[in-house]
Write a protein that holds these residues in place. Structure first.
Motif, PDB file in Angstrom:
ATOM      1  N   GLU A   1      35.795  48.884  51.754  1.00 18.47           N
ATOM      2  CA  GLU A   1      35.288  47.522  51.908  1.00 18.47           C
ATOM      3  C   GLU A   1      34.028  47.297  51.083  1.00 18.47           C
TER       4      GLU A   1
ATOM      5  N   GLN B   1      39.672  42.779  49.354  1.00 17.14           N
ATOM      6  CA  GLN B   1      39.825  42.807  50.806  1.00 17.14           C
ATOM      7  C   GLN B   1      40.562  44.068  51.228  1.00 17.14           C
TER       8      GLN B   1
ATOM      9  N   LEU C   1      42.873  45.410  54.308  1.00 15.34           N
ATOM     10  CA  LEU C   1      43.695  44.901  55.401  1.00 15.34           C
ATOM     11  C   LEU C   1      43.975  46.043  56.379  1.00 15.34           C
TER      12      LEU C   1
ATOM     13  N   ASP D   1      37.398  41.561  59.584  1.00 18.15           N
ATOM     14  CA  ASP D   1      37.819  40.538  58.635  1.00 18.15           C
ATOM     15  C   ASP D   1      39.316  40.573  58.338  1.00 18.15           C
ATOM     16  N   SER D   2      40.033  41.496  58.946  1.00 17.93           N
ATOM     17  CA  SER D   2      41.460  41.611  58.671  1.00 17.93           C
ATOM     18  C   SER D   2      42.238  40.597  59.520  1.00 17.93           C
TER      19      SER D   2
ATOM     20  N   ASP E   1      40.457  43.285  43.313  1.00 19.13           N
ATOM     21  CA  ASP E   1      39.891  42.102  42.657  1.00 19.13           C
ATOM     22  C   ASP E   1      40.858  41.607  41.576  1.00 19.13           C
TER      23      ASP E   1
ATOM     24  N   HIS F   1      46.256  35.994  49.982  1.00 21.32           N
ATOM     25  CA  HIS F   1      45.879  37.041  49.043  1.00 21.32           C
ATOM     26  C   HIS F   1      46.307  36.720  47.625  1.00 21.32           C
TER      27      HIS F   1
END
Length: 393
Positions: free
Chosen positions: A274, A281, A283, A289-290, A315, A364
Protein backbone atom coordinates in the motif's frame (compact mmCIF):
# COMPACT_ATOMS: atom_id res chain seq x y z
CA UNK A 1 -5.03 -79.13 -1.42
CA UNK A 2 -5.41 -75.46 -2.20
CA UNK A 3 -3.04 -74.33 -4.93
CA UNK A 4 -0.74 -71.34 -4.54
CA UNK A 5 -2.72 -68.72 -6.46
CA UNK A 6 -5.96 -69.56 -4.69
CA UNK A 7 -4.26 -69.68 -1.31
CA UNK A 8 -2.75 -66.24 -1.77
CA UNK A 9 -6.10 -64.73 -2.75
CA UNK A 10 -8.20 -66.52 -0.13
CA UNK A 11 -5.73 -66.67 2.77
CA UNK A 12 -7.68 -67.08 6.03
CA UNK A 13 -5.66 -64.68 8.19
CA UNK A 14 -7.42 -61.47 9.27
CA UNK A 15 -5.49 -58.92 11.35
CA UNK A 16 -7.02 -57.89 14.68
CA UNK A 17 -9.15 -54.75 14.56
CA UNK A 18 -7.74 -53.10 17.70
CA UNK A 19 -4.97 -51.17 15.89
CA UNK A 20 -4.91 -47.44 16.70
CA UNK A 21 -2.53 -44.75 15.41
CA UNK A 22 -2.49 -40.98 14.77
CA UNK A 23 -3.35 -41.44 11.09
CA UNK A 24 -6.42 -43.46 10.06
CA UNK A 25 -6.12 -46.48 7.80
CA UNK A 26 -6.55 -46.20 4.05
CA UNK A 27 -9.20 -48.43 2.50
CA UNK A 28 -9.07 -48.88 -1.27
CA UNK A 29 -11.97 -50.65 -2.91
CA UNK A 30 -14.20 -50.84 -5.91
CA UNK A 31 -15.77 -54.18 -4.89
CA UNK A 32 -17.12 -54.51 -1.35
CA UNK A 33 -17.87 -57.97 0.10
CA UNK A 34 -21.18 -58.95 1.72
CA UNK A 35 -21.51 -61.85 4.15
CA UNK A 36 -24.62 -63.20 2.43
CA UNK A 37 -27.32 -62.39 -0.12
CA UNK A 38 -29.64 -61.03 2.54
CA UNK A 39 -27.01 -58.50 3.60
CA UNK A 40 -26.40 -57.52 -0.02
CA UNK A 41 -30.09 -56.90 -0.62
CA UNK A 42 -30.59 -55.04 2.65
CA UNK A 43 -27.66 -52.64 2.26
CA UNK A 44 -28.59 -49.08 1.18
CA UNK A 45 -25.84 -47.08 -0.58
CA UNK A 46 -27.48 -43.82 0.55
CA UNK A 47 -26.71 -44.60 4.20
CA UNK A 48 -23.37 -44.56 6.00
CA UNK A 49 -24.51 -47.49 8.11
CA UNK A 50 -22.72 -49.86 5.71
CA UNK A 51 -20.77 -50.21 2.48
CA UNK A 52 -21.96 -51.25 -0.98
CA UNK A 53 -19.44 -50.15 -3.60
CA UNK A 54 -16.28 -48.04 -3.68
CA UNK A 55 -17.97 -45.08 -5.41
CA UNK A 56 -20.51 -44.89 -2.59
CA UNK A 57 -17.92 -44.68 0.17
CA UNK A 58 -15.31 -46.46 2.24
CA UNK A 59 -14.27 -45.95 5.86
CA UNK A 60 -11.61 -43.55 4.56
CA UNK A 61 -13.94 -41.33 2.54
CA UNK A 62 -16.66 -41.42 5.20
CA UNK A 63 -14.15 -40.17 7.77
CA UNK A 64 -13.06 -37.21 5.64
CA UNK A 65 -16.67 -36.34 4.81
CA UNK A 66 -17.65 -36.24 8.46
CA UNK A 67 -14.67 -34.10 9.42
CA UNK A 68 -15.34 -31.64 6.60
CA UNK A 69 -19.02 -31.38 7.50
CA UNK A 70 -17.99 -30.48 11.05
CA UNK A 71 -15.41 -27.97 9.79
CA UNK A 72 -17.99 -26.05 7.77
CA UNK A 73 -20.81 -26.29 10.28
CA UNK A 74 -22.91 -28.70 8.22
CA UNK A 75 -24.29 -32.18 8.79
CA UNK A 76 -23.51 -34.01 5.54
CA UNK A 77 -20.73 -33.90 2.95
CA UNK A 78 -20.05 -35.32 -0.51
CA UNK A 79 -16.56 -35.63 -1.99
CA UNK A 80 -15.94 -34.92 -5.67
CA UNK A 81 -12.83 -34.85 -7.88
CA UNK A 82 -12.29 -31.05 -7.82
CA UNK A 83 -13.70 -27.72 -6.70
CA UNK A 84 -15.22 -27.21 -10.14
CA UNK A 85 -16.81 -30.66 -9.90
CA UNK A 86 -18.44 -29.50 -6.66
CA UNK A 87 -19.92 -26.48 -8.44
CA UNK A 88 -21.04 -28.67 -11.34
CA UNK A 89 -22.69 -31.19 -9.03
CA UNK A 90 -24.76 -28.52 -7.30
CA UNK A 91 -25.91 -26.86 -10.53
CA UNK A 92 -26.71 -30.15 -12.27
CA UNK A 93 -28.57 -31.52 -9.25
CA UNK A 94 -30.70 -28.46 -8.57
CA UNK A 95 -31.44 -27.09 -12.05
CA UNK A 96 -33.48 -28.37 -14.98
CA UNK A 97 -34.64 -27.12 -18.35
CA UNK A 98 -36.42 -23.77 -18.03
CA UNK A 99 -34.75 -22.84 -14.74
CA UNK A 100 -32.48 -19.87 -14.18
CA UNK A 101 -29.35 -19.51 -12.07
CA UNK A 102 -27.85 -16.19 -10.92
CA UNK A 103 -24.08 -15.89 -10.57
CA UNK A 104 -22.03 -12.97 -9.20
CA UNK A 105 -20.10 -11.39 -12.04
CA UNK A 106 -16.88 -11.44 -10.00
CA UNK A 107 -17.17 -15.19 -9.34
CA UNK A 108 -14.75 -17.97 -10.17
CA UNK A 109 -14.56 -17.94 -13.97
CA UNK A 110 -15.24 -21.65 -14.65
CA UNK A 111 -18.57 -21.35 -12.80
CA UNK A 112 -19.67 -18.80 -15.39
CA UNK A 113 -18.21 -20.91 -18.19
CA UNK A 114 -20.28 -23.88 -17.00
CA UNK A 115 -23.40 -21.71 -17.23
CA UNK A 116 -22.65 -20.52 -20.76
CA UNK A 117 -21.71 -24.04 -21.88
CA UNK A 118 -23.30 -27.15 -20.44
CA UNK A 119 -26.14 -25.45 -18.55
CA UNK A 120 -27.16 -23.47 -21.62
CA UNK A 121 -27.07 -26.68 -23.68
CA UNK A 122 -29.50 -28.21 -21.16
CA UNK A 123 -31.94 -25.30 -21.54
CA UNK A 124 -30.92 -23.59 -18.28
CA UNK A 125 -30.44 -19.84 -18.46
CA UNK A 126 -28.25 -17.65 -16.28
CA UNK A 127 -27.73 -14.01 -15.46
CA UNK A 128 -24.90 -12.19 -13.74
CA UNK A 129 -25.52 -9.87 -10.82
CA UNK A 130 -23.44 -7.27 -9.01
CA UNK A 131 -22.35 -9.00 -5.80
CA UNK A 132 -21.78 -5.64 -4.12
CA UNK A 133 -25.38 -4.53 -4.70
CA UNK A 134 -28.04 -6.66 -2.94
CA UNK A 135 -30.72 -4.63 -4.69
CA UNK A 136 -29.35 -5.72 -8.07
CA UNK A 137 -29.67 -9.36 -7.01
CA UNK A 138 -33.15 -8.84 -5.56
CA UNK A 139 -34.28 -7.15 -8.77
CA UNK A 140 -33.08 -10.04 -10.91
CA UNK A 141 -34.75 -12.82 -8.93
CA UNK A 142 -37.65 -14.21 -10.91
CA UNK A 143 -40.12 -17.07 -10.79
CA UNK A 144 -37.66 -19.09 -12.87
CA UNK A 145 -34.72 -18.52 -10.50
CA UNK A 146 -33.96 -21.77 -8.70
CA UNK A 147 -30.38 -21.22 -7.57
CA UNK A 148 -28.16 -18.28 -6.64
CA UNK A 149 -24.41 -18.64 -6.34
CA UNK A 150 -22.53 -16.62 -3.75
CA UNK A 151 -18.80 -16.08 -3.41
CA UNK A 152 -16.74 -14.15 -0.89
CA UNK A 153 -14.57 -12.37 -1.76
CA UNK A 154 -14.56 -11.90 -5.53
CA UNK A 155 -12.28 -14.41 -7.21
CA UNK A 156 -9.78 -11.88 -8.59
CA UNK A 157 -10.88 -8.39 -7.56
CA UNK A 158 -11.39 -9.38 -3.91
CA UNK A 159 -14.53 -7.35 -3.14
CA UNK A 160 -16.27 -8.69 -0.07
CA UNK A 161 -20.08 -8.70 -0.47
CA UNK A 162 -22.78 -8.29 2.14
CA UNK A 163 -23.49 -12.01 2.29
CA UNK A 164 -26.30 -11.82 4.89
CA UNK A 165 -28.16 -9.30 2.72
CA UNK A 166 -27.73 -11.42 -0.41
CA UNK A 167 -28.92 -14.54 1.42
CA UNK A 168 -31.89 -12.66 2.89
CA UNK A 169 -33.01 -11.55 -0.57
CA UNK A 170 -32.96 -15.17 -1.75
CA UNK A 171 -34.68 -16.57 1.32
CA UNK A 172 -37.49 -14.05 0.93
CA UNK A 173 -38.21 -15.60 -2.48
CA UNK A 174 -37.56 -19.20 -1.43
CA UNK A 175 -34.51 -19.51 -3.70
CA UNK A 176 -31.70 -21.94 -2.83
CA UNK A 177 -28.28 -20.41 -2.22
CA UNK A 178 -24.91 -22.08 -2.79
CA UNK A 179 -21.75 -20.46 -1.46
CA UNK A 180 -18.26 -21.04 -2.82
CA UNK A 181 -16.52 -21.11 0.55
CA UNK A 182 -13.02 -21.95 -0.69
CA UNK A 183 -11.54 -18.64 0.51
CA UNK A 184 -13.12 -18.95 3.96
CA UNK A 185 -12.06 -22.62 4.22
CA UNK A 186 -14.62 -23.23 6.96
CA UNK A 187 -12.54 -21.01 9.27
CA UNK A 188 -13.19 -17.35 8.46
CA UNK A 189 -16.99 -17.59 8.97
CA UNK A 190 -19.81 -20.13 9.25
CA UNK A 191 -21.64 -20.38 5.91
CA UNK A 192 -24.74 -21.94 7.47
CA UNK A 193 -25.03 -19.45 10.30
CA UNK A 194 -25.62 -16.72 7.71
CA UNK A 195 -28.30 -18.86 6.04
CA UNK A 196 -26.61 -20.45 3.02
CA UNK A 197 -28.13 -23.76 1.91
CA UNK A 198 -25.02 -25.32 0.35
CA UNK A 199 -21.30 -24.76 0.84
CA UNK A 200 -18.86 -25.91 -1.82
CA UNK A 201 -15.14 -26.03 -1.17
CA UNK A 202 -12.13 -26.59 -3.41
CA UNK A 203 -10.19 -28.88 -1.07
CA UNK A 204 -7.38 -28.46 -3.60
CA UNK A 205 -6.56 -25.18 -1.86
CA UNK A 206 -6.08 -24.74 1.92
CA UNK A 207 -7.27 -28.16 3.19
CA UNK A 208 -4.75 -29.93 0.96
CA UNK A 209 -2.06 -27.34 1.55
CA UNK A 210 0.48 -29.03 -0.69
CA UNK A 211 -0.55 -28.01 -4.19
CA UNK A 212 -0.66 -31.70 -5.13
CA UNK A 213 -4.27 -32.84 -4.63
CA UNK A 214 -7.40 -32.14 -6.67
CA UNK A 215 -10.63 -32.58 -4.72
CA UNK A 216 -13.81 -30.76 -3.80
CA UNK A 217 -16.64 -31.04 -1.28
CA UNK A 218 -20.32 -30.18 -1.06
CA UNK A 219 -21.66 -29.64 2.47
CA UNK A 220 -25.28 -29.21 3.53
CA UNK A 221 -27.44 -29.13 6.63
CA UNK A 222 -30.74 -30.24 5.12
CA UNK A 223 -31.26 -34.00 4.75
CA UNK A 224 -33.58 -33.74 1.76
CA UNK A 225 -31.22 -31.40 -0.05
CA UNK A 226 -28.27 -33.67 0.70
CA UNK A 227 -30.15 -36.68 -0.70
CA UNK A 228 -30.99 -34.80 -3.89
CA UNK A 229 -27.32 -33.93 -4.34
CA UNK A 230 -26.26 -37.48 -3.48
CA UNK A 231 -28.55 -39.01 -6.10
CA UNK A 232 -26.95 -36.84 -8.79
CA UNK A 233 -23.52 -37.59 -7.32
CA UNK A 234 -24.25 -41.31 -7.79
CA UNK A 235 -25.60 -40.93 -11.33
CA UNK A 236 -22.58 -38.88 -12.42
CA UNK A 237 -20.25 -41.51 -11.00
CA UNK A 238 -18.16 -39.06 -9.00
CA UNK A 239 -15.43 -40.67 -6.93
CA UNK A 240 -12.11 -39.73 -5.31
CA UNK A 241 -8.93 -41.74 -4.84
CA UNK A 242 -8.14 -43.19 -1.43
CA UNK A 243 -4.58 -41.87 -1.51
CA UNK A 244 -5.82 -38.34 -2.14
CA UNK A 245 -8.25 -38.71 0.76
CA UNK A 246 -5.36 -39.88 2.91
CA UNK A 247 -3.41 -36.73 1.98
CA UNK A 248 -6.37 -34.57 3.04
CA UNK A 249 -6.76 -36.42 6.33
CA UNK A 250 -3.06 -35.85 7.04
CA UNK A 251 -3.25 -32.14 6.19
CA UNK A 252 -6.55 -31.26 7.84
CA UNK A 253 -5.31 -31.04 11.47
CA UNK A 254 -2.81 -28.33 10.52
CA UNK A 255 -5.33 -26.32 8.47
CA UNK A 256 -6.03 -23.65 11.17
CA UNK A 257 -2.30 -23.12 11.77
CA UNK A 258 -1.46 -22.86 8.08
CA UNK A 259 -4.43 -20.63 7.30
CA UNK A 260 -3.44 -18.21 10.04
CA UNK A 261 0.17 -18.15 8.80
CA UNK A 262 -0.93 -17.42 5.21
CA UNK A 263 -3.20 -14.68 6.58
CA UNK A 264 -0.52 -12.96 8.69
CA UNK A 265 2.02 -12.90 5.89
CA UNK A 266 -0.51 -11.69 3.32
CA UNK A 267 -1.63 -8.79 5.52
CA UNK A 268 1.94 -7.74 6.20
CA UNK A 269 2.84 -7.71 2.53
CA UNK A 270 -0.44 -6.08 1.51
CA UNK A 271 0.14 -3.24 3.98
CA UNK A 272 3.71 -2.83 2.72
CA UNK A 273 2.57 -2.66 -0.89
CA UNK A 274 0.00 0.00 0.00
CA UNK A 275 2.92 2.35 0.66
CA UNK A 276 4.64 1.76 -2.68
CA UNK A 277 4.37 4.52 -5.26
CA UNK A 278 4.04 1.96 -8.07
CA UNK A 279 0.77 0.70 -6.58
CA UNK A 280 -2.59 2.42 -7.11
CA UNK A 281 -4.59 0.15 -4.79
CA UNK A 282 -4.28 -3.06 -2.80
CA UNK A 283 -7.43 -5.18 -2.77
CA UNK A 284 -7.56 -7.18 0.46
CA UNK A 285 -10.78 -7.55 2.51
CA UNK A 286 -9.04 -6.74 5.80
CA UNK A 287 -7.70 -3.38 4.52
CA UNK A 288 -9.98 -0.44 5.26
CA UNK A 289 -9.82 0.99 1.73
CA UNK A 290 -10.65 -2.31 0.04
CA UNK A 291 -14.20 -2.67 -1.38
CA UNK A 292 -16.47 -4.45 1.09
CA UNK A 293 -14.13 -4.12 4.07
CA UNK A 294 -17.07 -3.25 6.34
CA UNK A 295 -18.85 -6.43 5.24
CA UNK A 296 -15.73 -8.51 5.95
CA UNK A 297 -15.39 -6.90 9.38
CA UNK A 298 -19.05 -7.58 10.20
CA UNK A 299 -18.87 -11.24 9.15
CA UNK A 300 -15.27 -12.20 9.90
CA UNK A 301 -14.13 -9.58 12.39
CA UNK A 302 -14.69 -11.71 15.48
CA UNK A 303 -12.48 -14.50 14.12
CA UNK A 304 -10.27 -11.91 12.35
CA UNK A 305 -9.29 -14.22 9.50
CA UNK A 306 -8.79 -13.26 5.87
CA UNK A 307 -6.85 -16.03 4.05
CA UNK A 308 -3.65 -15.43 2.10
CA UNK A 309 -4.91 -13.78 -1.09
CA UNK A 310 -4.84 -10.19 -2.27
CA UNK A 311 -4.70 -8.32 -5.56
CA UNK A 312 -2.71 -5.24 -6.54
CA UNK A 313 -3.75 -2.61 -9.07
CA UNK A 314 -0.64 -0.96 -10.47
CA UNK A 315 -0.43 2.71 -11.34
CA UNK A 316 -1.72 3.44 -14.84
CA UNK A 317 1.73 4.44 -16.07
CA UNK A 318 2.72 0.78 -15.90
CA UNK A 319 1.22 -1.03 -18.86
CA UNK A 320 0.73 -4.72 -19.46
CA UNK A 321 4.28 -5.23 -20.70
CA UNK A 322 5.79 -3.62 -17.60
CA UNK A 323 3.58 -5.59 -15.21
CA UNK A 324 4.31 -8.83 -17.05
CA UNK A 325 8.00 -8.00 -16.66
CA UNK A 326 7.46 -7.47 -12.94
CA UNK A 327 5.90 -10.92 -12.65
CA UNK A 328 8.69 -12.51 -14.67
CA UNK A 329 11.30 -10.84 -12.43
CA UNK A 330 10.01 -12.45 -9.26
CA UNK A 331 12.22 -15.24 -7.98
CA UNK A 332 10.30 -16.71 -5.04
CA UNK A 333 6.80 -16.04 -6.36
CA UNK A 334 6.00 -18.57 -9.07
CA UNK A 335 3.61 -18.02 -11.97
CA UNK A 336 0.76 -20.45 -11.48
CA UNK A 337 -2.97 -20.84 -10.92
CA UNK A 338 -4.62 -22.01 -7.70
CA UNK A 339 -3.54 -21.09 -4.18
CA UNK A 340 -3.31 -22.36 -0.62
CA UNK A 341 -0.03 -24.26 -0.97
CA UNK A 342 3.41 -23.57 0.54
CA UNK A 343 4.74 -21.73 -2.55
CA UNK A 344 3.72 -18.13 -3.19
CA UNK A 345 2.04 -17.58 -6.56
CA UNK A 346 1.30 -14.63 -8.83
CA UNK A 347 -1.05 -14.19 -11.82
CA UNK A 348 -1.58 -10.98 -13.88
CA UNK A 349 -5.05 -10.08 -15.19
CA UNK A 350 -6.27 -7.59 -17.79
CA UNK A 351 -8.69 -5.23 -16.01
CA UNK A 352 -9.92 -3.88 -19.35
CA UNK A 353 -11.27 -7.28 -20.36
CA UNK A 354 -12.76 -7.75 -16.90
CA UNK A 355 -14.53 -4.38 -17.09
CA UNK A 356 -15.95 -5.12 -20.55
CA UNK A 357 -17.52 -8.39 -19.35
CA UNK A 358 -18.83 -7.00 -16.06
CA UNK A 359 -22.21 -5.77 -14.86
CA UNK A 360 -20.53 -4.20 -11.82
CA UNK A 361 -19.23 -0.70 -11.49
CA UNK A 362 -15.50 -1.50 -11.66
CA UNK A 363 -13.59 1.50 -10.30
CA UNK A 364 -10.19 0.08 -11.24
CA UNK A 365 -7.93 1.03 -14.09
CA UNK A 366 -4.44 -0.16 -14.85
CA UNK A 367 -3.24 -3.75 -14.60
CA UNK A 368 -4.12 -6.11 -11.76
CA UNK A 369 -1.99 -8.86 -10.26
CA UNK A 370 -3.33 -11.45 -7.80
CA UNK A 371 -0.96 -12.78 -5.17
CA UNK A 372 -1.30 -16.01 -3.22
CA UNK A 373 1.04 -15.87 -0.24
CA UNK A 374 2.63 -19.17 0.69
CA UNK A 375 4.58 -20.20 3.76
CA UNK A 376 7.98 -18.69 2.94
CA UNK A 377 9.60 -16.19 5.30
CA UNK A 378 7.78 -12.90 4.84
CA UNK A 379 11.01 -10.85 4.79
CA UNK A 380 12.29 -12.92 1.88
CA UNK A 381 9.01 -12.41 0.00
CA UNK A 382 9.13 -8.65 0.63
CA UNK A 383 12.72 -8.49 -0.68
CA UNK A 384 11.64 -10.40 -3.80
CA UNK A 385 8.78 -7.95 -4.40
CA UNK A 386 11.09 -4.98 -3.85
CA UNK A 387 13.66 -6.11 -6.42
CA UNK A 388 10.95 -6.82 -9.01
CA UNK A 389 9.34 -3.41 -8.40
CA UNK A 390 12.74 -1.74 -8.79
CA UNK A 391 13.21 -3.43 -12.15
CA UNK A 392 9.74 -2.39 -13.28
CA UNK A 393 10.29 1.23 -12.29
Amino acid sequence: MTRTATGLIHHPYTPPDSFAAPQPGVFKASTVFFKDVAAMRARDWRSKAGYTYGLHGTPTTFLLEERLATLEGGTACLLVPSGLAAISLVSLALLKRGDEVLIPDNAYGPNKALATGELANFGITHRLYDAMDPADLAGKLSERTRLVWLEAPGSVTMEFPDLPALVAACRARGVTTALDNTWGAGLAFDPFALGADVSVHALTKYPSGGGDVLMGSVVTRDDALHLKLKLTHMRLGFGVGANDVESLLRSLPSLPLRYAAHDRAARELACWLEGREEVAQVLHPALEDSPGHAHWRALCGERNLAAGLFSVVFDERFGTEAVDGFCDSLALFRLGYSWGGPVSLVVPYDIGLMRDASVSRWPHKGTLVRFSIGLEDVDDLRADLAQALARMA
